[in-house]
Design an enzyme around this catalytic site. Structure first.
Site, PDB file in Angstrom:
ATOM      1  N   TRP A 150       0.799  -1.225   0.000  1.00 47.41           N
ATOM      2  CA  TRP A 150       0.000   0.000   0.000  1.00 47.41           C
ATOM      3  C   TRP A 150       0.832   1.276   0.000  1.00 47.41           C
ATOM      4  CZ3 TRP A 150       1.795   2.481   4.212  1.00 47.41           C
ATOM      5  CH2 TRP A 150       2.272   1.709   5.284  1.00 47.41           C
ATOM      6  N   LYS A 174      -3.094  -8.155  -7.911  1.00 49.42           N
ATOM      7  CA  LYS A 174      -3.826  -8.051  -6.637  1.00 49.42           C
ATOM      8  C   LYS A 174      -3.165  -6.933  -5.835  1.00 49.42           C
ATOM      9  CE  LYS A 174      -3.461  -9.433  -2.499  1.00 49.42           C
ATOM     10  NZ  LYS A 174      -3.901  -8.182  -1.872  1.00 49.42           N
ATOM     11  N   SER A 228       6.233  -6.897   2.808  1.00 49.79           N
ATOM     12  CA  SER A 228       7.096  -7.082   3.978  1.00 49.79           C
ATOM     13  C   SER A 228       7.945  -8.355   3.832  1.00 49.79           C
ATOM     14  CB  SER A 228       6.240  -7.184   5.233  1.00 49.79           C
ATOM     15  OG  SER A 228       5.403  -8.302   5.140  1.00 49.79           O
ATOM     16  N   THR A 231       6.088 -11.542   4.946  1.00 44.68           N
ATOM     17  CA  THR A 231       5.201 -12.154   3.944  1.00 44.68           C
ATOM     18  C   THR A 231       6.024 -12.741   2.801  1.00 44.68           C
ATOM     19  OG1 THR A 231       3.535 -10.474   4.452  1.00 44.68           O
ATOM     20  CG2 THR A 231       3.218 -11.719   2.437  1.00 44.68           C
ATOM     21  N   TYR A 238       5.208 -21.255  -1.222  1.00 41.56           N
ATOM     22  CA  TYR A 238       4.060 -21.404  -2.131  1.00 41.56           C
ATOM     23  C   TYR A 238       4.528 -21.923  -3.488  1.00 41.56           C
ATOM     24  CZ  TYR A 238       1.647 -18.108   1.037  1.00 41.56           C
ATOM     25  OH  TYR A 238       1.102 -17.472   2.110  1.00 41.56           O
ATOM     26  N   GLU A 250      10.540  -8.155  -3.488  1.00 45.39           N
ATOM     27  CA  GLU A 250      11.121  -6.874  -3.041  1.00 45.39           C
ATOM     28  C   GLU A 250      10.579  -6.675  -1.644  1.00 45.39           C
ATOM     29  OE1 GLU A 250      11.367  -3.800  -6.676  1.00 45.39           O
ATOM     30  OE2 GLU A 250       9.393  -4.053  -5.827  1.00 45.39           O
ATOM     31  N   CYS A 251      11.444  -6.717  -0.653  1.00 48.77           N
ATOM     32  CA  CYS A 251      10.931  -6.734   0.724  1.00 48.77           C
ATOM     33  C   CYS A 251      11.377  -5.508   1.526  1.00 48.77           C
ATOM     34  CB  CYS A 251      11.311  -8.059   1.362  1.00 48.77           C
ATOM     35  SG  CYS A 251      10.570  -9.465   0.505  1.00 48.77           S
ATOM     36  N   CYS A 285      10.171   1.542   1.909  1.00 53.41           N
ATOM     37  CA  CYS A 285      11.101   0.418   2.092  1.00 53.41           C
ATOM     38  C   CYS A 285      12.528   0.925   2.184  1.00 53.41           C
ATOM     39  CB  CYS A 285      10.967  -0.566   0.940  1.00 53.41           C
ATOM     40  SG  CYS A 285      11.187   0.206  -0.662  1.00 53.41           S
ATOM     41  N   LYS A 335       1.407  -0.025  15.855  1.00 55.29           N
ATOM     42  CA  LYS A 335       2.710  -0.695  15.766  1.00 55.29           C
ATOM     43  C   LYS A 335       3.843   0.340  15.875  1.00 55.29           C
ATOM     44  CE  LYS A 335       5.549  -2.867  12.337  1.00 55.29           C
ATOM     45  NZ  LYS A 335       5.711  -3.096  10.943  1.00 55.29           N
ATOM     46  N   GLU A 380      12.362  -2.991  11.128  1.00 57.06           N
ATOM     47  CA  GLU A 380      11.741  -2.007  10.253  1.00 57.06           C
ATOM     48  C   GLU A 380      10.497  -1.450  10.947  1.00 57.06           C
ATOM     49  OE1 GLU A 380       9.565  -3.335   6.723  1.00 57.06           O
ATOM     50  OE2 GLU A 380      10.551  -1.771   5.555  1.00 57.06           O
TER      51      GLU A 380
HETATM   52  P1  NAD Z   1       2.489  -6.979   3.271  1.00 61.56           P
HETATM   53  O1  NAD Z   1       3.566  -7.993   3.143  1.00 61.56           O
HETATM   54  O2  NAD Z   1       1.611  -7.016   4.461  1.00 61.56           O
HETATM   55  O3  NAD Z   1       1.480  -7.059   2.022  1.00 61.56           O
HETATM   56  C1  NAD Z   1       1.927  -6.865   0.697  1.00 61.56           C
HETATM   57  C2  NAD Z   1       0.947  -7.525  -0.250  1.00 61.56           C
HETATM   58  O4  NAD Z   1       0.979  -8.936  -0.042  1.00 61.56           O
HETATM   59  C3  NAD Z   1      -0.505  -7.095  -0.051  1.00 61.56           C
HETATM   60  O5  NAD Z   1      -1.143  -7.015  -1.309  1.00 61.56           O
HETATM   61  C4  NAD Z   1      -1.085  -8.246   0.767  1.00 61.56           C
HETATM   62  O6  NAD Z   1      -2.474  -8.414   0.636  1.00 61.56           O
HETATM   63  C5  NAD Z   1      -0.327  -9.434   0.199  1.00 61.56           C
HETATM   64  N1  NAD Z   1      -0.207 -10.578   1.092  1.00 61.56           N
HETATM   65  C6  NAD Z   1      -0.141 -10.550   2.457  1.00 61.56           C
HETATM   66  N2  NAD Z   1      -0.008 -11.810   2.925  1.00 61.56           N
HETATM   67  C7  NAD Z   1       0.034 -12.633   1.836  1.00 61.56           C
HETATM   68  C8  NAD Z   1       0.160 -14.041   1.684  1.00 61.56           C
HETATM   69  N3  NAD Z   1       0.288 -14.844   2.730  1.00 61.56           N
HETATM   70  N4  NAD Z   1       0.147 -14.544   0.430  1.00 61.56           N
HETATM   71  C9  NAD Z   1       0.038 -13.729  -0.647  1.00 61.56           C
HETATM   72  N5  NAD Z   1      -0.094 -12.389  -0.547  1.00 61.56           N
HETATM   73  C10 NAD Z   1      -0.081 -11.853   0.675  1.00 61.56           C
HETATM   74  O7  NAD Z   1       3.205  -5.564   3.111  1.00 61.56           O
HETATM   75  P2  NAD Z   1       2.550  -4.106   3.244  1.00 61.56           P
HETATM   76  O8  NAD Z   1       2.327  -3.820   4.688  1.00 61.56           O
HETATM   77  O9  NAD Z   1       1.439  -3.963   2.273  1.00 61.56           O
HETATM   78  O10 NAD Z   1       3.745  -3.184   2.698  1.00 61.56           O
HETATM   79  C11 NAD Z   1       4.771  -2.681   3.476  1.00 61.56           C
HETATM   80  C12 NAD Z   1       6.027  -3.516   3.305  1.00 61.56           C
HETATM   81  O11 NAD Z   1       6.425  -3.512   1.938  1.00 61.56           O
HETATM   82  C13 NAD Z   1       7.233  -2.947   4.063  1.00 61.56           C
HETATM   83  O12 NAD Z   1       7.913  -3.984   4.708  1.00 61.56           O
HETATM   84  C14 NAD Z   1       8.088  -2.330   2.955  1.00 61.56           C
HETATM   85  O13 NAD Z   1       9.465  -2.256   3.275  1.00 61.56           O
HETATM   86  C15 NAD Z   1       7.815  -3.245   1.806  1.00 61.56           C
HETATM   87  N6  NAD Z   1       8.103  -2.597   0.523  1.00 61.56           N
HETATM   88  C16 NAD Z   1       9.233  -2.969  -0.159  1.00 61.56           C
HETATM   89  C17 NAD Z   1       9.551  -2.329  -1.352  1.00 61.56           C
HETATM   90  C18 NAD Z   1      10.799  -2.694  -2.133  1.00 61.56           C
HETATM   91  O14 NAD Z   1      10.915  -2.264  -3.283  1.00 61.56           O
HETATM   92  N7  NAD Z   1      11.720  -3.466  -1.579  1.00 61.56           N
HETATM   93  C19 NAD Z   1       8.718  -1.309  -1.833  1.00 61.56           C
HETATM   94  C20 NAD Z   1       7.584  -0.974  -1.117  1.00 61.56           C
HETATM   95  C21 NAD Z   1       7.275  -1.631   0.069  1.00 61.56           C
END
Ligand code: NAD
Length: 416
Positions: A150, A174, A228, A231, A238, A250-251, A285, A335, A380
């Site tokens: 998001w 998605k 994250s 995740t 999977y 990309e985490c 991130c 958080k 983080e």
């Molecule tokens: P999140 O991991 O909670 O969710 C990301 C996406 O994954 C959402 O669409 C969510 O619905 C989906 N998701 C969640 N659980 C899942 C599962 N078990 N199986 C499949 N899909 C699943 O992350 P967030 O809170 O939306 O975003 C913030 C995180 O994203 C931070 O950790 C940030 O550092 C990271 N981020 C990284 C980059 C990068 O380029 N490295 C860029 C932007 C954000």
């Protein structure tokens, strides 16, 4: 109230197989601003089937035509930038000016770069001079599931969709259920640009529902995930349990920003540190959330950082005067506030902020006296919280910077 219950599948807006409403909350008011649907297995399956059916035709479409469609998309994207900015600001709390220039701007930047790179790329070339009749041919991986977070929604969506479209992949997006509105505007742009039915599909849903269905799907050839680290780790499982699909992750990050004793122009350094730590409410991130500063310049630099950070105005995301908007939701805000308490309890000293803001908002926070073992130095936080660690040598700075389980971004200020 905005109502966007349908999904975009096979070139049509269709109702979910089973109604399941989900309220999107405006974090600046903590009130619902829109209703979408959370899809289920049947919706994910329908989108994958559409993408699979469209794949042979899209792969066989000459790359020049695929590029031309992405150029058309970019043109419409530029026209509809304000709709995208409003959608992001309302659903994830980004200040409207920042949403217009940076969040929307990032998407345009990526689409332009993909177009430019694709025009220079040889999708079909000889293996080598020795073997001129043997060819290397780059072709699409296949059906791609695109799962986005998001915090920089349009940045992530364009990075994935632009590349996949040019490469000849068909896709199912998605977006995050926290900020789905901009993605739905984006789907309208894809439709208007004239991509063939099934090339691009969008299904809203949560991670455990549509997210896992897509990533475990045997007809999905690749998943591109941004989100994250927690995740992201699951995706390798999977993939292993389904069809060994390719996984791109990309985490998260806990990014060091090192300022060495010979750093020049401390005003400029202070400006960059404050921007990199607090921009987009620190929900980046690549946020520079660990400042590792040499003791020789520390006092001088901190005075300048504090002066700047105090000027940052936190308030209504739709007010162009706000530098910081709202954090994405109540759970995330709790958080971030929990980390502020953890920092206090661990003995770090608060130089700025830390008191409760208006509901939904956290003004900039700066902790000094942070040691490497504290949670606020290691984890983080994903909010406007800067942890300051002081060092007395270059080697100590490098050792601290590398002492992390993340490896995303890093910066260094030095004249050498
Ligand atoms: P999140 O991991 O909670 O969710 C990301 C996406 O994954 C959402 O669409 C969510 O619905 C989906 N998701 C969640 N659980 C899942 C599962 N078990 N199986 C499949 N899909 C699943 O992350 P967030 O809170 O939306 O975003 C913030 C995180 O994203 C931070 O950790 C940030 O550092 C990271 N981020 C990284 C980059 C990068 O380029 N490295 C860029 C932007 C954000």
């Amino acid at each position: 109230m905005i109502e966007k219950r349908n999904f975009y599948i096979n070139g049509q807006w269709v109702a979910p197989a089973q109604a399941r409403d989900h309220q999107v909350i405006d974090p600046s008011t903590e009130e619902p601003c829109a209703v979408i649907s959370l899809g289920g297995d049947a919706d994910a399956d329908a989108a994958v089937a559409a993408a699979k059916a469209a794949l042979p035709g899209w792969m066989a479409t000459p790359v020049e035509e695929r590029i031309a469609l992405v150029e058309k998309l970019l043109e419409i994207y530029m026209e509809k930038g304000e709709d995208l900015a409003q959608a992001m600001s309302i659903a994830m709390g980004a200040p409207i000016d920042m949403a217009r220039t940076q969040q929307v701007g990032a998407g345009a930047f990526h689409l332009k770069n993909f177009i430019r790179a694709a025009k220079d790329f040889q999708f079909d070339r000889p293996l080598s001079e020795k073997f001129p009749n043997d060819r290397i041919i780059y072709e699409a991986v296949g059906v791609a599931a695109l799962i986005t977070p998001w915090n920089w929604p349009m940045n992530q969506i364009t990075l994935k969709v632009g590349a996949a479209a040019i490469a000849g992949c068909t896709m199912v997006l998605k977006p995050s259920e926290e900020s789905p509105l901009d993605a739905m505007v984006f789907a309208e742009l894809m439709d208007e640009a004239g991509f063939p039915a099934g090339v691009f599909n969008l299904v809203n849903g949560d991670g455990m529902g549509v997210g896992t269905r897509l990533t475990g799907h045997p007809d999905v050839d690749m998943v591109s995930f941004t989100g994250s680290t927690e995740t992201g780790r699951r995706f390798l499982g999977y993939s292993a349990e389904s069809n060994l699909k390719k996984v791109v992750l990309e985490c998260g990050g806990k990014n060091p920003c090192i300022v060495l004793e010979d750093a020049e122009d401390l005003d400029l350094v202070a400006e960059q540190v404050v921007n990199a730590a607090f921009w987009n409410m620190g929900e980046n991130c690549s946020a520079a959330s660990r400042l590792i500063v040499h003791e020789a310049v520390k006092d001088d630099l901190m005075d300048r950082i504090l002066a700047r950070a105090r000027d940052w105005r936190t308030g209504d995301p739709l007010d162009p005067a706000s530098h910081l908007g709202a954090l994405v939701d109540r759970g995330h805000l709790d958080k971030v506030c929990g980390y502020i308490e953890t920092g206090r309890a661990a003995g770090a000293s608060l130089l700025l902020g830390g008191e409760p803001g208006a509901p939904g908002f956290v003004p900039p926070v700066i902790f000094d006296g942070v040691s490497a073992d504290m949670a606020i130095a290691r984890e983080e936080i994903f909010g406007p919280v800067l942890s300051v660690l002081t060092v007395s040598s270059f080697d100590q700075a490098i050792a601290l910077a590398n002492d992390t389980c993340y490896g995303l971004a890093a910066s260094v200020f030095t004249a050498n």
